[in-house]
Design a protein around this motif. Structure first.
Motif, PDB file in Angstrom:
ATOM      1  N   UNK A 260      11.855  -4.071   2.909  1.00  0.00           N
ATOM      2  CA  UNK A 260      10.927  -2.960   2.627  1.00  0.00           C
ATOM      3  C   UNK A 260      11.697  -1.643   2.498  1.00  0.00           C
ATOM      4  N   UNK A 261      12.597  -1.383   3.430  1.00  0.00           N
ATOM      5  CA  UNK A 261      13.362  -0.130   3.403  1.00  0.00           C
ATOM      6  C   UNK A 261      14.286  -0.091   2.183  1.00  0.00           C
ATOM      7  N   UNK A 262      14.848  -1.227   1.807  1.00  0.00           N
ATOM      8  CA  UNK A 262      15.688  -1.286   0.612  1.00  0.00           C
ATOM      9  C   UNK A 262      14.876  -1.058  -0.655  1.00  0.00           C
ATOM     10  N   UNK A 263      13.654  -1.587  -0.700  1.00  0.00           N
ATOM     11  CA  UNK A 263      12.786  -1.394  -1.867  1.00  0.00           C
ATOM     12  C   UNK A 263      12.426   0.086  -2.032  1.00  0.00           C
ATOM     13  N   UNK A 264      12.243   0.779  -0.940  1.00  0.00           N
ATOM     14  CA  UNK A 264      11.964   2.219  -1.016  1.00  0.00           C
ATOM     15  C   UNK A 264      13.148   2.931  -1.655  1.00  0.00           C
ATOM     16  N   UNK A 265      14.344   2.616  -1.202  1.00  0.00           N
ATOM     17  CA  UNK A 265      15.530   3.263  -1.765  1.00  0.00           C
ATOM     18  C   UNK A 265      15.668   2.931  -3.250  1.00  0.00           C
ATOM     19  N   UNK A 266      15.381   1.694  -3.644  1.00  0.00           N
ATOM     20  CA  UNK A 266      15.430   1.318  -5.063  1.00  0.00           C
ATOM     21  C   UNK A 266      14.411   2.106  -5.878  1.00  0.00           C
ATOM     22  N   UNK A 267      13.234   2.308  -5.315  1.00  0.00           N
ATOM     23  CA  UNK A 267      12.219   3.101  -6.004  1.00  0.00           C
ATOM     24  C   UNK A 267      12.701   4.541  -6.175  1.00  0.00           C
TER      25      UNK A 267
ATOM     26  N   UNK B 233      11.856  14.015  -6.401  1.00  0.00           N
ATOM     27  CA  UNK B 233      11.817  14.009  -4.933  1.00  0.00           C
ATOM     28  C   UNK B 233      10.528  14.642  -4.417  1.00  0.00           C
ATOM     29  N   UNK B 234      10.091  15.712  -5.061  1.00  0.00           N
ATOM     30  CA  UNK B 234       8.839  16.361  -4.636  1.00  0.00           C
ATOM     31  C   UNK B 234       7.638  15.452  -4.878  1.00  0.00           C
ATOM     32  N   UNK B 235       7.630  14.769  -6.009  1.00  0.00           N
ATOM     33  CA  UNK B 235       6.512  13.864  -6.303  1.00  0.00           C
ATOM     34  C   UNK B 235       6.460  12.720  -5.297  1.00  0.00           C
ATOM     35  N   UNK B 236       7.620  12.152  -4.991  1.00  0.00           N
ATOM     36  CA  UNK B 236       7.662  11.079  -3.995  1.00  0.00           C
ATOM     37  C   UNK B 236       7.237  11.593  -2.621  1.00  0.00           C
ATOM     38  N   UNK B 237       7.634  12.812  -2.293  1.00  0.00           N
ATOM     39  CA  UNK B 237       7.238  13.403  -1.009  1.00  0.00           C
ATOM     40  C   UNK B 237       5.723  13.569  -0.941  1.00  0.00           C
ATOM     41  N   UNK B 238       5.108  13.932  -2.042  1.00  0.00           N
ATOM     42  CA  UNK B 238       3.643  14.041  -2.086  1.00  0.00           C
ATOM     43  C   UNK B 238       3.015  12.680  -1.772  1.00  0.00           C
ATOM     44  N   UNK B 239       3.539  11.627  -2.376  1.00  0.00           N
ATOM     45  CA  UNK B 239       3.031  10.284  -2.091  1.00  0.00           C
ATOM     46  C   UNK B 239       3.217   9.905  -0.632  1.00  0.00           C
ATOM     47  N   UNK B 240       4.378  10.232  -0.100  1.00  0.00           N
ATOM     48  CA  UNK B 240       4.661   9.938   1.301  1.00  0.00           C
ATOM     49  C   UNK B 240       3.715  10.707   2.226  1.00  0.00           C
ATOM     50  N   UNK B 241       3.483  11.956   1.921  1.00  0.00           N
ATOM     51  CA  UNK B 241       2.575  12.777   2.734  1.00  0.00           C
ATOM     52  C   UNK B 241       1.138  12.274   2.628  1.00  0.00           C
ATOM     53  N   UNK B 242       0.736  11.853   1.449  1.00  0.00           N
ATOM     54  CA  UNK B 242      -0.608  11.271   1.303  1.00  0.00           C
ATOM     55  C   UNK B 242      -0.740  10.027   2.174  1.00  0.00           C
ATOM     56  N   UNK B 243       0.310   9.226   2.186  1.00  0.00           N
ATOM     57  CA  UNK B 243       0.340   8.034   3.053  1.00  0.00           C
ATOM     58  C   UNK B 243       0.191   8.438   4.519  1.00  0.00           C
ATOM     59  N   UNK B 244       0.978   9.423   4.937  1.00  0.00           N
ATOM     60  CA  UNK B 244       0.908   9.878   6.332  1.00  0.00           C
ATOM     61  C   UNK B 244      -0.498  10.337   6.691  1.00  0.00           C
TER      62      UNK B 244
ATOM     63  N   UNK C  12       0.843  -1.202   0.000  1.00  0.00           N
ATOM     64  CA  UNK C  12       0.000   0.000   0.000  1.00  0.00           C
ATOM     65  C   UNK C  12       0.879   1.254   0.000  1.00  0.00           C
ATOM     66  N   UNK C  13       1.921   1.256   0.813  1.00  0.00           N
ATOM     67  CA  UNK C  13       2.828   2.411   0.844  1.00  0.00           C
ATOM     68  C   UNK C  13       3.493   2.622  -0.515  1.00  0.00           C
ATOM     69  N   UNK C  14       3.992   1.543  -1.088  1.00  0.00           N
ATOM     70  CA  UNK C  14       4.650   1.662  -2.386  1.00  0.00           C
ATOM     71  C   UNK C  14       3.665   2.146  -3.451  1.00  0.00           C
TER      72      UNK C  14
END
Length: 172
Positions: free
Chosen positions: A121-128, A78-89, A61-63
């Motif tokens: 999971x943390x490694x997959x985030x970095x790969x993304x 980076x901004x687009x990914x941050x938007x996704x992260x903030x939506x998750x939060x 779900x996070x990914x």
């Protein structure tokens, strides 16, 4: 997936996230899910297996949040990914990082499948992040910023966290 299994996964995720993994027993989960204990054992061989499936689903779900923003949000990668992260939060993560909490609770067994899943999971985030066009340095900085945003969201308003994260990401 059966309705009963879904009920178990939803109840388990909620209880684990609110109270921790070791603090919650299977009886509490089946009570919250309103299913019989045998139903749980029909779907999961152990509590660890249930935890692994909860974390696997949560990771996906996070990914998905990151992937969706990566393709739809405006701005730099980076901004687009941050938007996704903030939506998750905003939707699911105002109580800290469930993955890091799992790793902490199972840290005495570094080879434990739950610890390995969290690391993966943390490694997959970095790969993304890297696949999204971030450099290795930007990827690690983004990881640090995102983890910090999760921690800060526990004690600050999400609006403050959003403003701060977006300001910092723009300087990557």
């Amino acid at each position: 997936m059966s309705t009963k299994k879904e009920q178990l996964l939803v109840a388990a995720e909620q209880l684990f996230y609110e109270h921790g993994f070791h603090a919650i027993g299977l009886k509490a989960i089946v009570q919250e899910a309103d299913v019989a204990l045998m139903t749980l054992y029909n779907h999961f061989n152990s509590k660890d297996e249930l935890i692994l499936e909860v974390l696997t689903r949560r990771s996906q779900v996070y990914m998905d949040y990151l992937e969706q923003a990566k393709h739809q949000a405006p701005g730099s990668a980076a901004e687009r990914l941050a938007v996704g992260h903030l939506n998750w939060l905003k939707q699911t993560a105002a109580n800290g990082c469930m993955f890091l909490r799992a790793k902490e609770e199972f840290a005495s067994e570094p080879g434990h499948p739950i610890v390995q899943l969290v690391t993966s999971h943390k490694e997959e985030i970095r790969k993304l992040f890297l696949a999204s066009g971030l450099t290795a340095t930007e990827a690690i900085r983004s990881s640090l910023l995102f983890e910090g945003a999760v921690a800060q969201a526990e004690i600050s308003s999400l609006d403050e966290v959003e403003d701060a994260l977006m300001a910092l990401v723009q300087h990557l």
